[in-house]
Design a protein around this motif. Structure first.
Motif, short mmCIF file in Angstrom:
data_model
loop_
_atom_site.label_atom_id
_atom_site.label_comp_id
_atom_site.label_asym_id
_atom_site.label_seq_id
_atom_site.Cartn_x
_atom_site.Cartn_y
_atom_site.Cartn_z
N ARG A 14 47.03 7.66 6.23
CA ARG A 14 45.78 7.51 6.75
C ARG A 14 45.46 7.16 8.17
O ARG A 14 45.96 6.39 8.47
N LEU A 15 44.65 7.92 8.74
CA LEU A 15 44.41 7.74 10.34
C LEU A 15 42.98 7.03 10.21
O LEU A 15 41.82 7.80 10.13
N VAL A 16 43.07 5.77 10.52
CA VAL A 16 41.73 5.05 10.61
C VAL A 16 41.18 4.94 12.04
O VAL A 16 41.86 4.32 13.04
N LEU A 17 40.02 5.57 12.40
CA LEU A 17 39.60 5.84 13.68
C LEU A 17 39.22 4.60 14.47
O LEU A 17 39.66 4.37 15.67
N ASP A 18 38.71 3.48 13.69
CA ASP A 18 38.43 2.09 14.45
C ASP A 18 39.60 1.55 14.82
O ASP A 18 39.83 1.06 16.09
N ALA A 19 40.72 1.52 14.24
CA ALA A 19 41.98 0.99 14.54
C ALA A 19 42.60 1.70 15.69
O ALA A 19 43.14 1.24 16.64
N ILE A 20 42.69 2.96 15.59
CA ILE A 20 43.26 3.82 16.64
C ILE A 20 42.40 3.62 18.04
O ILE A 20 43.08 3.53 19.11
N ALA A 21 41.11 3.86 17.96
CA ALA A 21 40.18 3.40 18.96
C ALA A 21 40.51 1.84 19.78
O ALA A 21 40.49 1.81 21.04
N ARG A 22 40.61 1.04 18.78
CA ARG A 22 40.77 -0.38 19.41
C ARG A 22 42.31 -0.40 19.98
O ARG A 22 42.31 -1.09 21.10
N GLU A 23 43.35 0.23 19.50
CA GLU A 23 44.72 0.27 20.07
C GLU A 23 44.71 1.03 21.62
O GLU A 23 45.31 0.68 22.50
N LEU A 24 43.74 1.93 21.54
CA LEU A 24 43.62 2.88 22.72
C LEU A 24 42.28 2.43 23.86
O LEU A 24 42.37 2.76 25.01
#
Length: 238
Positions: free
Chosen positions: A44-54
């Motif tokens: 599952r690709l969690v948008l919020d988590a990916i956005a925070r990482e980047l």
């Protein structure tokens, strides 16, 4: 010459370029992780988590995921969100089976046409594959593998076979660009099989024998992948 005045239009252009740059960065990160197997099928690709990482908003991440969805690498399910697409086993096997026939035919037709330079270049690519095994990079290894196969099949005088081969490669890219990340045990045997095929070409072996060697080589990887997948499924059963 006077400096360019920053109008609303140019400001919008600048903002669009920044968004595009962030979207491209998010796309590349997600694409690489999917292809390398870091994000496995179903992840599952969690948008919020990916956005925070980047360190960016979710907008460019959402754009990147839409692009990956269009390429068949991501699926979107209602009430669940984005997931890494499952590999369609039947489509993968059928594509590889088709490629084994058409590539085998193409290389057999080219058997008497290879120059020393053709074989030397293919061997150089294969040696680069062998060298990459020490620090195994499945994405690079897969790119070199495609380069090796295309170097041999491109010599074929049959342009229609070439078009079918190209279509199969594009279909494989959509399914998954690297299956070696799932069956790493196939990496070294694959390189050895490449060398054996080159040896047959250099020795002027019967084209039919070369064709069968290419077909057997081509089918070995999907067979290994399906065996591993089915074994993993059996182990996970209660």
């Amino acid at each position: 010459m006077s400096p360019r005045r920053l109008t609303a239009a140019t400001a919008d252009e600048a903002g669009g370029a920044i968004t595009q740059s962030k979207s491209q960065r998010a796309y590349q990160l997600l694409h690489d992780r999917i292809v390398e197997g870091t994000y496995s099928p179903g992840y599952r690709l969690v948008l919020d988590a990916i956005a925070r990482e980047l360190d960016m908003s979710v907008v460019p991440v959402r754009e990147a995921i839409r692009r990956l969805e269009a390429e068949g690498l991501v699926t979107f399910e209602r009430n669940i969100g984005a997931r890494v697409a499952e590999i369609d086993e039947l489509e993968y096997h059928d594509t590889m089976e088709t490629l084994s026939f058409v590539e085998g035919a193409a290389i057999s037709l080219a058997a008497g046409l290879y120059s020393k330079a053709d074989v030397d270049e293919a061997r150089t690519i294969n040696e680069q594959m062998r060298e990459s095994l020490a620090a195994f990079d499945p994405v690079k290894f897969t790119a070199l593998n495609e380069a090796f196969h295309r170097r041999l099949s491109d010599v074929s005088p049959n342009a229609v076979l070439g078009d079918v081969i190209d279509t199969c490669w594009k279909r494989l890219a959509r399914l998954r660009q690297s299956t070696f990340s799932f069956v790493p045990s196939r990496a070294l045997p694959s390189v050895d099989e490449h060398e054996a095929i080159l040896g047959l070409i250099e020795a002027g072996a019967d084209p039919r024998r070369i064709e069968l060697a290419v077909r057997a080589h081509r089918l070995a990887t999907p067979d290994a992948y399906l065996q591993r997948t089915h074994a993993d499924t059996s182990q996970n059963r209660p």
